[in-house]
Structures are given as structure tokens and as C-alpha cells.
Design an enzyme around this catalytic site. Structure first.
Site, PDB file in Angstrom:
ATOM      1  N   TYR A 105       0.853  -1.184   0.000  1.00  0.00           N
ATOM      2  CA  TYR A 105       0.000   0.000   0.000  1.00  0.00           C
ATOM      3  C   TYR A 105       0.889   1.234   0.000  1.00  0.00           C
ATOM      4  CZ  TYR A 105      -3.322   3.525   1.539  1.00  0.00           C
ATOM      5  OH  TYR A 105      -4.092   4.653   1.616  1.00  0.00           O
ATOM      6  N   GLU A 193      -3.470   7.437  -4.097  1.00  0.00           N
ATOM      7  CA  GLU A 193      -3.336   6.138  -3.428  1.00  0.00           C
ATOM      8  C   GLU A 193      -3.095   5.031  -4.444  1.00  0.00           C
ATOM      9  OE1 GLU A 193      -6.147   4.585  -0.044  1.00  0.00           O
ATOM     10  OE2 GLU A 193      -6.792   3.658  -1.907  1.00  0.00           O
TER      11      GLU A 193
END
Ligand code: GDP
Ligand code: MN
Length: 397
Positions: A105, A193
Site C-alpha cells: 500500500y 493512493e
């Protein structure tokens, strides 16, 4: 403003970030056509991904693999038209399926408390960040970019080591992290993101395998207040997926944010609107919205604001709080009376208008004879009354 994955990936590609080749299709036949060259080029599978602005598409069945052009068409048939968290899928992204070795992530967000851009990374990629934050908050590593110098090499390396990404991927990770940071800055984004950022295995021409870091998913939101600086991003807006109320508010030039309470607010000026909401809360009520009707509010603006407020079925009463400066009280009062006539749904309304032409406004409201309109001389009185009528009003069916 949220961007669709394929738009977000376009911004990443513009910064030179590693994003797998992909194609967008709106029909199952189009998905098949898009997949054919990937299979012809040696791909064993393609991934078909719903293009919707909500997260967790994978879990909802909106991300699927296919092994042939025919299967791609079948899978696209399943995904197109699918409902994901209330949004109907109208487009799919087709890409050669990555052979994923590990998922990470990586994101940049605006950290308002530290007034810096925060890089967040985790070795527990793939799942939603909220899940990682809940189950294992220590697994999320944080590095703040330097406010003037940006995300420095050593900061990106620190993050790489914290995520367990040393060795052969270190250099690429630094480039990616800095590219994510640049994407954030140059587009006035408040979130960039990548989830997952993946180590992907590829078979090279000589038959050996190599691993590389790839951005397999992308989520970007742009600061709405900065959109005037980015007309090219405004074109990426997906009106079909926005709340119709938000679309209407933007078109009318009204600042409107739905909040979930029962008392609709119509106020001029952002500061006064905030104060009004605070006073409602203090009096035991819950504001249904923030609404700043803007300066010099005219009758048509008032009518538009009323429509926005009443589109929310939770609203049981409306508080109108207008400070007449450039906005004229009589103009607003006329607008209110006219708007009542245009609306089918009527809820009690408490009106406080002070300043320019306030006496005229009071006369217009009194003469309207509308039993649902009450006037109040002070803001405290108005708030007390609106909280009382909202709690007395029956819960709408
Ligand atoms: P999201 O669920 O909306 O975040 O959509 P993602 O694009 O992140 O996809 C969800 C999951 O599907 C990923 O975490 C991967 O595990 C898987 N996935 C996505 N793209 C690929 C791919 O190219 N190959 C493989 N094998 N899995 C993929
Ligand atoms: Mn994802």
C-alpha cells in the site's frame, strides 16, 4: 473530486510511473476487442475491472480475471451493469493480468494537523487501508515530506526499508514514491493512493523471469477548490456518479454539504453558516447540511437552495439565517415565498433576516400567510424554535 481509476492512471503515467498498459471498454464486445491484442502479445490472462468511484470493487466482484477473449466478453457481461455499492457499472478497464508476487500500500495524503504532505506505506497491501488501520495500525508507516524541498530521497528510502522493500526494488520505489508525491502536488490532489503497488513477475524474451514494481490500482481525489487551475482535470469529472444534489449545487454556485441531521440550513456566508450549525448543535439539534447561498443572494438562488435542502428526506424543519448586506432581505423573502409555491414538500421554516431591508422582509413573510413560515428576531430565538419544531415534526415515512 474523485477520479476514475483509468483517469488516475493517466496522471500517474504522465509522471512516468509504472502502470500496466490498459484499455477502457463500455460494452462486452468492446472488452473482447480490447483483450485480443493482449492475448496475441502473449498474456495468459487479462484482468477486467469495473470503473466506479467506490472502493472495494474486488470484494464486490467487480475485478475478475479471464483466460481467453471469449471469457473476457463473458466476464465483462457480468461486470457491466453490475451494482457496486449503489453505482451501476458502465465501463470496464482491461489489462494484461499481472502475476503478483507481493502487494503493498502506498499513498500521499494531506495531513492538515502537521500542515505537510504525508506519505503512508504498508507491506499489507491489497486490502483497504481502513482494515489495516483497524487490525494492525503499526503496519502503516508514515513519512512527512519536507514542506519546501518535497519528498527527499532519504525519506523515500526510509519508507522503502520500513515496508520491507530493500534490495533490487529500492531504487524503483524511490522513483515511484517521488512520482506519487509530484502527482499530488502538480494536480492539487488531496489523495493519491496506489493499492496495490505490487511486485509483479514477468517472463522476459529469453525465458527468464524478472520482478518489477507496478501500480496496479490508483485512486486520486482532486481538491475541488483548485479545479479552476486544472481545466483538463475538470473534464474528467464523472457527473453520472456524483450525487445529483452535489451536481445541482455546483451548477447553482451554492456551497452545499449534506450532513445527515434533520434541520436544513439556508445561510449567506460560510462563517455565518458554520456559526448557525454550531448554535443548532448547542441547542440539541442536528444540522442536515452546510449551505452558503453566497453573496447577493437573489430569489432564484433562494429557490435553488430550498430544492437542495428539501431533496433530503431527513429534513424536518428549515432554518433560514440571512444577514442582509449586499443580499437584500426583501429579495430573499420574495424568494422564500416563491420557492414555497414551487415545492411539493412543505416543512416548517424559521426565518431570521437582519440587515438591509429587514423590515420589508418581515412584512413580505407575514403577508404571505404561509402557516409554515415563522419569523424570529434574534438568532438564539430562531435556533430554539427550529430545534423545537424539528423535534415535534413527525418522522417522514
Ligand atoms: P479495488 O478492490 O477496488 O481496490 O480494486 P483493485 O484494482 O485494487 O483490485 C483488487 C484486487 O484484485 C487486488 O488487490 C489484486 O489482488 C487483484 N488484482 C487486481 N489486478 C490484478 C492483476 O492484474 N492480476 C492479478 N492476479 N490480480 C489482480
Ligand atoms: Mn485497490
Amino acid at each position: 473530486m474523485k477520479l476514475q481509476e483509468f483517469h488516475a492512471k493517466r496522471l500517474l503515467l504522465a509522471k512516468g510511473l509504472p502502470v500496466p498498459h490498459h484499455t477502457v471498454a463500455e460494452t462486452a464486445a468492446g472488452a473482447r476487442l480490447a483483450a485480443e491484442p493482449y492475448f496475441a502479445g502473449g498474456a495468459e490472462k487479462v484482468v477486467v475491472k469495473a470503473q466506479v468511484l467506490v472502493g472495494g470493487r474486488g470484494k464486490a466482484g467487480g475485478v475478475k480475471l479471464a483466460s481467453t477473449p471469449e471469457e473476457t466478453e463473458q466476464v465483462a457481461t457480468q461486470i457491466l451493469g453490475m451494482d457496486i455499492k449503489g453505482t451501476t457499472v458502465g465501463r470496464v478497464l482491461i489489462a494484461p493480468a499481472a502475476d503478483i508476487a507481493r502487494e503493498f500500500y502506498l499513498a500521499c495524503v494531506l495531513d492538515r494537523s502537521s500542515r505537510r504532505i504525508l506519505l503512508m506505506g504498508s507491506a499489507e497491501g491489497g486490502v483497504e487501508i481502513e482494515d489495516i488501520a483497524a487490525s494492525n495500525p503499526d503496519a502503516i508507516k508514515q513519512v512527512h515530506a519536507h514542506p519546501h524541498l518535497g519528498l527527499l530521497d532519504y525519506q523515500a528510502r526510509t519508507m522503502a526499508f520500513a515496508m520491507g522493500l530493500g534490495g533490487p526494488h529500492l531504487r524503483d520505489f524511490v522513483t515511484i514514491a517521488q512520482g506519487v508525491y509530484r502527482t499530488m502536488i502538480d494536480n492539487d490532489a488531496d489523495l493519491v493512493e496506489i493499492n496495490p503497488l505490487a511486485i509483479v513477475r514477468e517472463v522476459t524474451a529469453d525465458g527468464s523471469t524478472r520482478e518489477s514494481l507496478q501500480c496496479l490500482d490508483a485512486k486520486i481525489t482532486i481538491d475541488d477548490s483548485a479545479l479552476t487551475r486544472h481545466p483538463e482535470l475538470e473534464l474528467m469529472r464523472d457527473v453520472a456518479e456524483e450525487d445529483p444534489v452535489d451536481v445541482a449545487a455546483r451548477e447553482e454556485g451554492i456551497s452545499f454539504i449534506r450532513l445527515g441531521g434533520t434541520i436544513g440550513c439556508m445561510v449567506n456566508g460560510a462563517g455565518l453558516a458554520m456559526t448557525t450549525m454550531d448554535l443548532i448543535k448547542r441547542a440539541g439539534g442536528e444540522p442536515a447540511n452546510f449551505l452558503d447561498i453566497g453573496g447577493g443572494a437573489k430569489a432564484d438562488k433562494v429557490a435553488a437552495a430550498m430544492s437542495l435542502i428539501l431533496a433530503d428526506s431527513h429534513v424536518r424543519a428549515i432554518l433560514v439565517n440571512i444577514f442582509g448586506g449586499i443580499a437584500r432581505g426583501d429579495e430573499v423573502a420574495h424568494g422564500l415565498v416563491d420557492a414555497r409555491g414551487q415545492q411539493e414538500r412543505h416543512v416548517p421554516m424559521v426565518v431570521r433576516i437582519v440587515g438591509t431591508n429587514a423590515a420589508e422582509a418581515a412584512r413580505i413573510l407575514a403577508e404571505s400567510g404561509d402557516p409554515d413560515i415563522q419569523t424570529a428576531a434574534t438568532l438564539d430565538e430562531a435556533v430554539a424554535r427550529v430545534v423545537a419544531v424539528a423535534s415535534a415534526a413527525a418522522v417522514p415515512a
